[in-house]
Design an enzyme around this catalytic site. Structure first.
Site, PDB file in Angstrom:
ATOM      1  N   ASP A   1       1.134   2.460   3.823  1.00 63.97           N
ATOM      2  CA  ASP A   1       0.276   3.540   3.320  1.00 63.97           C
ATOM      3  C   ASP A   1       1.115   4.800   3.065  1.00 63.97           C
ATOM      4  O   ASP A   1       0.716   5.926   3.383  1.00 63.97           O
ATOM      5  CB  ASP A   1      -0.891   3.839   4.277  1.00 63.97           C
ATOM      6  CG  ASP A   1      -1.984   4.675   3.598  1.00 63.97           C
ATOM      7  OD1 ASP A   1      -1.835   5.008   2.397  1.00 63.97           O
ATOM      8  OD2 ASP A   1      -2.977   4.997   4.265  1.00 63.97           O
TER       9      ASP A   1
ATOM     10  N   HIS B   1       3.816  13.915   0.838  1.00 63.52           N
ATOM     11  CA  HIS B   1       3.258  15.234   0.521  1.00 63.52           C
ATOM     12  C   HIS B   1       4.384  16.251   0.515  1.00 63.52           C
ATOM     13  O   HIS B   1       5.419  16.058   1.168  1.00 63.52           O
ATOM     14  CB  HIS B   1       2.204  15.642   1.554  1.00 63.52           C
ATOM     15  CG  HIS B   1       0.928  14.869   1.419  1.00 63.52           C
ATOM     16  ND1 HIS B   1       0.013  15.118   0.429  1.00 63.52           N
ATOM     17  CD2 HIS B   1       0.433  13.840   2.136  1.00 63.52           C
ATOM     18  CE1 HIS B   1      -1.002  14.273   0.554  1.00 63.52           C
ATOM     19  NE2 HIS B   1      -0.768  13.477   1.584  1.00 63.52           N
TER      20      HIS B   1
ATOM     21  N   HIS C   1       0.845  -1.204   0.000  1.00 66.49           N
ATOM     22  CA  HIS C   1       0.000   0.000   0.000  1.00 66.49           C
ATOM     23  C   HIS C   1       0.878   1.251   0.000  1.00 66.49           C
ATOM     24  O   HIS C   1       1.342   1.700   1.044  1.00 66.49           O
ATOM     25  CB  HIS C   1      -0.920  -0.003   1.225  1.00 66.49           C
ATOM     26  CG  HIS C   1      -2.012   1.014   1.165  1.00 66.49           C
ATOM     27  ND1 HIS C   1      -3.288   0.780   1.634  1.00 66.49           N
ATOM     28  CD2 HIS C   1      -2.034   2.282   0.692  1.00 66.49           C
ATOM     29  CE1 HIS C   1      -4.037   1.853   1.442  1.00 66.49           C
ATOM     30  NE2 HIS C   1      -3.289   2.786   0.884  1.00 66.49           N
TER      31      HIS C   1
ATOM     32  N   HIS D   1     -10.939   0.735   1.008  1.00 70.12           N
ATOM     33  CA  HIS D   1     -10.707   1.856   1.927  1.00 70.12           C
ATOM     34  C   HIS D   1     -12.049   2.072   2.611  1.00 70.12           C
ATOM     35  O   HIS D   1     -12.995   2.548   1.990  1.00 70.12           O
ATOM     36  CB  HIS D   1     -10.285   3.093   1.120  1.00 70.12           C
ATOM     37  CG  HIS D   1     -10.270   4.369   1.907  1.00 70.12           C
ATOM     38  ND1 HIS D   1      -9.125   5.077   2.148  1.00 70.12           N
ATOM     39  CD2 HIS D   1     -11.263   5.078   2.495  1.00 70.12           C
ATOM     40  CE1 HIS D   1      -9.408   6.169   2.861  1.00 70.12           C
ATOM     41  NE2 HIS D   1     -10.700   6.195   3.074  1.00 70.12           N
TER      42      HIS D   1
ATOM     43  N   ARG E   1       2.230   8.861  -6.514  1.00 66.05           N
ATOM     44  CA  ARG E   1       1.869  10.227  -6.939  1.00 66.05           C
ATOM     45  C   ARG E   1       2.043  10.525  -8.419  1.00 66.05           C
ATOM     46  O   ARG E   1       1.659  11.590  -8.863  1.00 66.05           O
ATOM     47  CB  ARG E   1       2.647  11.278  -6.140  1.00 66.05           C
ATOM     48  CG  ARG E   1       2.521  11.157  -4.624  1.00 66.05           C
ATOM     49  CD  ARG E   1       1.104  11.278  -4.162  1.00 66.05           C
ATOM     50  NE  ARG E   1       1.004  11.427  -2.713  1.00 66.05           N
ATOM     51  CZ  ARG E   1      -0.095  11.130  -2.020  1.00 66.05           C
ATOM     52  NH1 ARG E   1      -1.166  10.665  -2.631  1.00 66.05           N
ATOM     53  NH2 ARG E   1      -0.127  11.308  -0.717  1.00 66.05           N
TER      54      ARG E   1
ATOM     55  N   ASN F   1      -4.856   6.635  -7.005  1.00 63.99           N
ATOM     56  CA  ASN F   1      -5.369   8.021  -6.924  1.00 63.99           C
ATOM     57  C   ASN F   1      -4.357   9.046  -7.435  1.00 63.99           C
ATOM     58  O   ASN F   1      -3.961   9.970  -6.751  1.00 63.99           O
ATOM     59  CB  ASN F   1      -5.825   8.363  -5.498  1.00 63.99           C
ATOM     60  CG  ASN F   1      -4.729   8.210  -4.462  1.00 63.99           C
ATOM     61  OD1 ASN F   1      -3.746   7.527  -4.690  1.00 63.99           O
ATOM     62  ND2 ASN F   1      -4.907   8.856  -3.331  1.00 63.99           N
TER      63      ASN F   1
ATOM     64  N   ASP G   1      -8.891   3.592  -3.202  1.00 62.41           N
ATOM     65  CA  ASP G   1      -8.274   4.044  -1.958  1.00 62.41           C
ATOM     66  C   ASP G   1      -8.338   5.562  -1.847  1.00 62.41           C
ATOM     67  O   ASP G   1      -8.117   6.279  -2.810  1.00 62.41           O
ATOM     68  CB  ASP G   1      -6.818   3.591  -1.894  1.00 62.41           C
ATOM     69  CG  ASP G   1      -6.185   3.926  -0.553  1.00 62.41           C
ATOM     70  OD1 ASP G   1      -6.777   3.557   0.470  1.00 62.41           O
ATOM     71  OD2 ASP G   1      -5.131   4.571  -0.536  1.00 62.41           O
TER      72      ASP G   1
END
Lengths: 307, 434
Positions: B315, B319, B70, B189, B74, B104, B162
């Site tokens: 996970d 960022h 997981h 999720h 990006r 995502n 997710d």
């Protein structure tokens, strides 16, 4: 005695001694506002910036008057007129203000923790003028000052706080302050307005306003934010007013000499009836008067003043 | 390249193996391990063939290449947070030889061309094995199924929306059914987005005190319950991502006891931290699902211990500074995890909650079985993906040294014990003294 801290971010971290110091200093500033010439030179040459990211009339004006009566220079910045609309971050805005060498930055922000973030990066003192649903320390201090002045003390008093506790920074700061000072605090509102685990903050939860205000010395009503209606926090203002307002019918449950407080702005006829808001038990405007003195005290103490 | 890994403690849960021995790697494959090499060992130093690198691994642990099922890489779309290349570097630095990445991105990985793009980019940088997880629904909007069959052919190994829970139970039912005909897992999720709306942190006493809007545990649990019922009804394989609450652990435990085909993972921050960490308003602690209460953290640990939770996955959610150096309300959620996951997980062994083989199982073969990938084993002939761990190495987390572009960790300046010191992918050393 000196206040040994750079910032005022919340009541939670203040000791009883610090609260007493602030309240005593505030008492001594009351007199300034009653003079013919309402100004002392204490903070001459100091600069206070009011950085308001949320609408405010009372608190912002109160801070501004407090600073001016101490002869500080004040600048007011509200989100609508600042570079926020151009997309500047809070940190960048604050760093730019810091570069202009102010002495104290007063911030109100809708996000909990925003003043703490600034306090961590700025040389200047930061005063929290309200952050989200977290804390509103100057409100709690002015409330405690007012209670002390009217009742001669805080310890042992029964205080009922009624309304939307979950979304209220005033409630949180007052719960911290009043319990530290020895009051018995109860809170009341529909269960949707009572946040989980609140009793661990040292308060008693009542599901009806009647139980909460029974034999109370102080009743603190909170403003109902009408936008909560759409979030199903309550079905209608009509119903809320019917079951959770303070009015002539239920006020009799409290002590004869009960005092009614409200942080403002009040919704007449919703959380409190007009006759009570304007009546002899109400000390709502005394709170506002004392707000100036409390803020003068904090500005004074944070710039190194002693009691 | 030929590599002889000598005298390490070889832990391979896929074969229930645990003992000191050697491991031989030839032509990118495992060419032998354990006692056999040991027995021929007399004077073998002299017989080392030309071109063979011999590593003395006394005191080290040799395990199948770690798998993180997981992660968020990006790319495409959010390259300022992470790229497939920087994420792969972070992976091998953290000891991971295989990672699965969530869909995502922008565009969302809901079609063959994005899946192929990810695989091509991963092959170009040639560090870790990267397995794309494709979206359940188009744009992960929860309305229409993406083309599972085509995505599988393109290289996707599972399906997940997710970050954006599937609110429509009928869609989730169809996703499970359709995926079952492909023998692929649906990775859920679990978050009821009506219950979590507006929330910033776990709803509990800490959120009450600090006034941040809460995300109740039930937001996760009602969806775990729903998806378990759907899995039970359809017979499909449901994998529940990032389990964070006591109720979710209980529901999964009960479902497994009933024979439902459900597996589950949790992340190191859920068994390490609680909502108390949020008190400082440090945006590095903002993550969805949020850091929960102490009883939740303890239940997650118990779930790991008793086998309810099969997998530890980070996970990994990198960022940029600009995403996190803002007010808590406005900060993006997620924790960069690839480079701290192993050491935090080894803490469970240090504490005696798990044995080392139990932990390695949760970080290797269990994930491989869930994703149906031929990894997570040191059996002869397997791809030579191997991680060497120094269990004694103490190190201090310094986010500035992360290979990941994401420096968003609540573990900055923590001193941890245990580190991957060598990461071998397909027989090649991809990270040495990492």
């Amino acid at each position: 005695m000196k206040l040994n801290r750079k910032d005022i971010l919340g009541i939670q971290e203040l000791s009883v001694e610090e609260i007493n110091l602030i309240l005593e200093t505030a008492d001594s500033f009351i007199e300034v506002s009653t003079r013919e010439i309402k100004k002392v030179p204490t903070l001459r040459g100091k600069t206070v910036i009011n950085l308001f990211y949320e609408a405010s009339t009372r608190t912002r004006t109160s801070f501004e008057i407090a600073a001016k009566r101490l002869s500080a220079d004040t600048i007011n910045i509200s989100a609508a007129t600042s570079s926020v609309v151009k997309g500047e971050t809070l940190i960048d805005t604050a760093k730019n203000l810091e570069a202009m060498n102010p002495d104290i930055i007063v911030i109100r922000h809708s996000a909990a923790g925003a003043p703490h973030m600034l306090a961590g990066i700025l040389r200047q003192s930061v005063i929290n003028a309200g952050d989200g649903a977290h804390e509103h320390p100057t409100q709690a201090l002015l409330d405690m000052m007012t209670i002390r002045a009217k009742k001669g003390g805080i310890a042992g008093l029964k205080v009922a706080i009624v309304g939307d506790i979950a979304h209220s920074r005033v409630a949180r700061s007052n719960i911290h302050g009043l319990t530290k000072m020895g009051a018995q605090v109860s809170v009341s509102g529909p269960a949707t307005m009572i946040p989980r685990g609140i009793e661990k903050m040292g308060v008693v939860v009542h599901m009806s306003i009647e139980e909460a205000i029974r034999d109370a010395d102080i009743i603190m009503m909170l403003r109902i934010q009408t936008e909560r209606e759409t979030q199903n926090i309550f079905p209608s203002l009509r119903e809320y007013a019917q079951y959770f307002s303070l009015n002539r019918k239920n006020i009799g449950l409290a002590r004869k000499d009960v005092l009614i407080m409200h942080p403002g702005p009040i919704n007449r006829g919703v959380e409190i009836s007009s006759d009570l808001a304007d009546g002899p038990h109400s000390i709502i405007l005394d709170q506002v008067t004392n707000g100036v003195a409390v803020r003068m005290a904090l500005l004074y103490l944070l710039t190194g003043g002693t009691s | 390249m030929t590599l002889l890994l000598k005298d390490g403690r070889v832990v391979d849960p896929s074969r229930k193996a645990d003992g000191t021995g050697d491991l031989l790697i030839e032509n990118g494959k495992i060419a032998g391990s354990g006692g056999e090499l040991r027995q021929t060992g007399k004077g073998r130093e002299k017989k080392v063939p030309h071109g063979m690198e011999v590593l003395d691994l006394r005191g080290k642990i040799v395990v199948p290449g770690l798998i993180d099922m997981h992660t968020h890489l990006r790319e495409p779309g959010f390259e300022y947070r992470e790229t497939i290349a920087s994420g792969s570097e972070a992976a091998v630095a953290g000891g991971f030889t295989s990672i699965a990445c969530m869909p995502n991105t922008n565009p969302v990985n809901d079609n063959r061309s994005v899946t192929e793009f990810i695989r091509r980019k991963a092959a170009e940088c040639g560090l870790a094995n990267v397995y794309p997880i494709a979206a359940i629904s188009l744009k992960s909007e929860g309305a229409f199924l993406s083309e599972f069959w085509d995505l599988k052919d393109a290289g996707a190994i599972g399906f997940s929306d997710d970050g954006r829970s599937v609110m429509n139970a009928a869609l989730m039912r169809r996703a499970l059914e359709y995926a079952s005909s492909l023998d692929m897992p649906v990775i859920a999720h679990c978050e009821d987005r009506n219950l979590s709306a507006g929330g910033m942190m776990h709803e509990g006493f800490v959120s009450t005190e600090i006034g941040l809007p809460g995300i109740p545990a039930i937001a996760e649990e009602v969806m775990v319950a729903r998806d378990i019922l759907l899995a039970e009804y359809t017979g499909a394989h449901l994998h529940i991502a990032h389990v964070s609450t006591a109720g979710a652990v209980r529901l999964i435990r009960e479902a497994k006891a009933r024979g439902v085909r459900v597996t589950a993972e949790t992340a190191p921050h859920y068994f390490t931290l609680t909502d108390e960490a949020v008190r400082t308003f440090d945006t590095a602690t903002k993550v969805y699902p949020p850091l929960r209460g102490l009883e939740d953290r303890d239940a997650v640990r118990e779930g790991l211990r008793d086998g309810t939770i099969d997998v530890i996955a980070s996970d990994h959610a990198p960022h940029a500074r600009t995403d996190k150096e803002v007010e808590f309300d406005y900060a993006t959620s997620g924790i960069t995890g690839l480079e701290t996951s192993l050491a935090l997980s080894l803490g469970l062994v240090e504490e005696g909650l798990l044995t080392l083989p139990e932990l390695i199982e949760k970080m290797t073969v269990n994930a491989a079985r869930i994703l149906r990938i031929p990894k997570g084993t040191l059996a002869d002939g397997a791809d030579a993906d191997v991680t060497i761990i120094d269990p004694q190495r103490e190190w201090t987390v310094d986010r500035a040294l992360f290979r990941s572009r994401g420096k968003n960790t609540p573990f900055h300046n923590w001193t941890l014990k245990g580190k991957a010191v060598l990461t071998i992918v397909g027989g090649e050393i991809r990270c040495r003294d990492c």
